[in-house]
Design an enzyme around this catalytic site. Structure first.
Site, PDB file in Angstrom:
ATOM      1  N   TYR A  50       0.716  -1.103   0.145  1.00  0.00           N
ATOM      2  CA  TYR A  50      -0.023   0.223   0.228  1.00  0.00           C
ATOM      3  C   TYR A  50       0.521   1.298   0.250  1.00  0.00           C
ATOM      4  CZ  TYR A  50      -3.601  -3.372   1.650  1.00  0.00           C
ATOM      5  OH  TYR A  50      -4.132  -4.683   1.523  1.00  0.00           O
ATOM      6  N   HIS A  78      -0.297 -12.083   1.111  1.00  0.00           N
ATOM      7  CA  HIS A  78      -1.017 -11.544   0.461  1.00  0.00           C
ATOM      8  C   HIS A  78      -1.266 -12.333  -0.432  1.00  0.00           C
ATOM      9  CE1 HIS A  78      -1.693  -6.989  -0.176  1.00  0.00           C
ATOM     10  NE2 HIS A  78      -2.609  -7.255  -0.005  1.00  0.00           N
ATOM     11  N   PRO A 116     -15.957  -5.376   3.018  1.00  0.00           N
ATOM     12  CA  PRO A 116     -17.610  -5.476   3.891  1.00  0.00           C
ATOM     13  C   PRO A 116     -18.384  -4.602   3.452  1.00  0.00           C
ATOM     14  CG  PRO A 116     -16.008  -4.639   5.703  1.00  0.00           C
ATOM     15  CD  PRO A 116     -14.973  -4.578   4.811  1.00  0.00           C
ATOM     16  N   LEU A 117     -18.107  -3.584   2.863  1.00  0.00           N
ATOM     17  CA  LEU A 117     -19.110  -2.267   2.602  1.00  0.00           C
ATOM     18  C   LEU A 117     -18.792  -2.151   0.903  1.00  0.00           C
ATOM     19  CD1 LEU A 117     -19.170   0.336   4.711  1.00  0.00           C
ATOM     20  CD2 LEU A 117     -20.495  -1.026   4.920  1.00  0.00           C
ATOM     21  N   GLY A 118     -18.159  -3.000   0.477  1.00  0.00           N
ATOM     22  CA  GLY A 118     -18.092  -3.276  -1.556  1.00  0.00           C
ATOM     23  C   GLY A 118     -17.426  -2.075  -1.681  1.00  0.00           C
ATOM     24  N   ARG A 119     -15.847  -1.670  -1.003  1.00  0.00           N
ATOM     25  CA  ARG A 119     -15.880  -0.641  -2.037  1.00  0.00           C
ATOM     26  C   ARG A 119     -15.868   0.723  -1.533  1.00  0.00           C
ATOM     27  NH1 ARG A 119     -10.524  -2.996  -2.809  1.00  0.00           N
ATOM     28  NH2 ARG A 119     -10.612  -4.915  -3.534  1.00  0.00           N
ATOM     29  N   GLY A 120     -16.936   0.913  -0.425  1.00  0.00           N
ATOM     30  CA  GLY A 120     -17.407   1.989  -0.610  1.00  0.00           C
ATOM     31  C   GLY A 120     -19.063   1.763  -1.287  1.00  0.00           C
ATOM     32  N   PHE A 121     -19.855   1.578  -2.185  1.00  0.00           N
ATOM     33  CA  PHE A 121     -20.403   1.198  -2.568  1.00  0.00           C
ATOM     34  C   PHE A 121     -22.233   0.833  -1.872  1.00  0.00           C
ATOM     35  CE2 PHE A 121     -23.234   0.134  -6.883  1.00  0.00           C
ATOM     36  CZ  PHE A 121     -22.598   0.671  -7.286  1.00  0.00           C
TER      37      PHE A 121
END
Length: 329
Positions: A56, A125, A205-210
């Protein structure tokens, strides 16, 4: 703060972790000072499970996390990863490396960047298909014996590979993408983890914010945002997936919570040894996410949600073709 155990006999961590990747990479502009303050605020609220990786940035996210936890190391369960080599001069270049000599060098470099004397959870990874998993995990086990690492993990691993790795040294956790619109681990990974007593860490877990409903158009992404190149966020896939977001919003309204809280509560309710690690750079989002710990879904509510979100509900793959080839190694 509620806690959960990573696997049958693993360490206890906060029931929600904090994914730190987006503080340095992939999701557009960022501000280190704001992110460091956010990590401090998370620790103040009892979130002790921090997740980073040498890839990252590359490297800069570990440095950021190291600065943020300076003086507070005893409050942190620190996870980082090795295995995706990136060249700072070539942002799109990737090489998977699981060779023993590289594992040792990568660990020492992460320790220096983080400013710590040990890593609590050290993941591979991505699996290097050119190196037997027994060799890679055997070297990781040497790091445990040397006191540089406390627990071992694998990210995006196939069940057979997990079994072979676990036979060499106990694997504490498997990390994979898991959410209402990414159900891949349900085919056999979650069952294998349960059988072996391995914990499961759900990233994105939030779908990359979607799934929060905050993203309404591809124009919402900055020019260098990774999601611009992800199939699920492009063209017809994006439009079709907006219908899923609308469904999450309706369910959340009926439940009296936010879409993010509903999505996290669903993941949390799947198994007591699953720990989601949503990422954020904003204090308001952190507090909203923590509110999911107060949302309980009854059995009938879960059945209703599962019926609305079958495993193939999302349109488009979660990574581009070249990256999809690196998962489930």
């Amino acid at each position: 703060m509620n806690t959960r155990r990573l696997g049958r006999d693993g360490p206890e961590v906060s029931a929600l972790g904090l994914g730190c990747m987006g503080m340095s990479d992939f999701y557009g502009s960022h501000d280190d000072a704001t992110s460091e303050a956010l990590i401090g605020a998370a620790l103040d609220r009892g979130v002790n499970f921090l997740d980073t990786a040498d890839a990252y940035g590359p490297f800069s996210n570990e440095e950021l996390v190291g600065r943020a936890i300076r003086g507070r190391r005893g409050e942190v369960f620190l996870a980082t990863k090795f295995g995706i080599e990136r060249d700072p001069a070539d942002p799109k270049g990737r090489r998977i490396n699981g060779r023993p000599d590289y594992v040792r060098r990568a660990c020492d470099a992460s320790l220096r960047r983080l400013g710590v004397d040990h890593i609590d959870l050290y993941y591979q990874h991505r699996v290097d298909r050119n190196v037997p998993i027994e060799e890679t995990v055997g070297t990781m086990a040497d790091l445990v014996r040397a006191g540089k690492v406390r627990h071992l993990g694998l990210s995006e691993v196939a069940p057979g590979t997990l079994r072979r790795a676990h036979a060499v040294h106990p694997i504490t956790a498997v990390q994979s993408e898991y959410s209402l619109w990414t159900r891949d681990p349900e085919d056999d990974v979650l069952d294998t983890c349960a059988e072996l007593g391995v914990g499961f860490v759900a990233y994105s877990p939030l779908g990359r914010g979607f799934l929060t409903g905050a993203i309404r158009s591809p124009a919402d992404f900055e020019p260098d945002d990774y999601r611009r190149s992800s199939p699920r966020f492009q063209g017809e896939h994006f439009e079709k997936n907006l219908a899923l977001v609308a469904t999450v919003r309706e369910l959340a309204t009926a439940k009296g919570c936010t879409p993010a809280q509903l999505a996290l509560a669903w993941v949390l309710g799947r198994d007591p040894h699953i720990v989601p690690i949503p990422g954020t750079r904003r204090l308001a989002r952190l507090e909203e996410n923590l509110g999911a710990l107060q949302v309980t879904l009854a059995v009938e509510e879960r059945k209703h949600i599962d019926a609305l979100f079958p495993p193939d509900a999302a349109s488009g793959t979660r990574y581009a073709e070249n990256m999809m080839g690196l998962v489930r190694g």
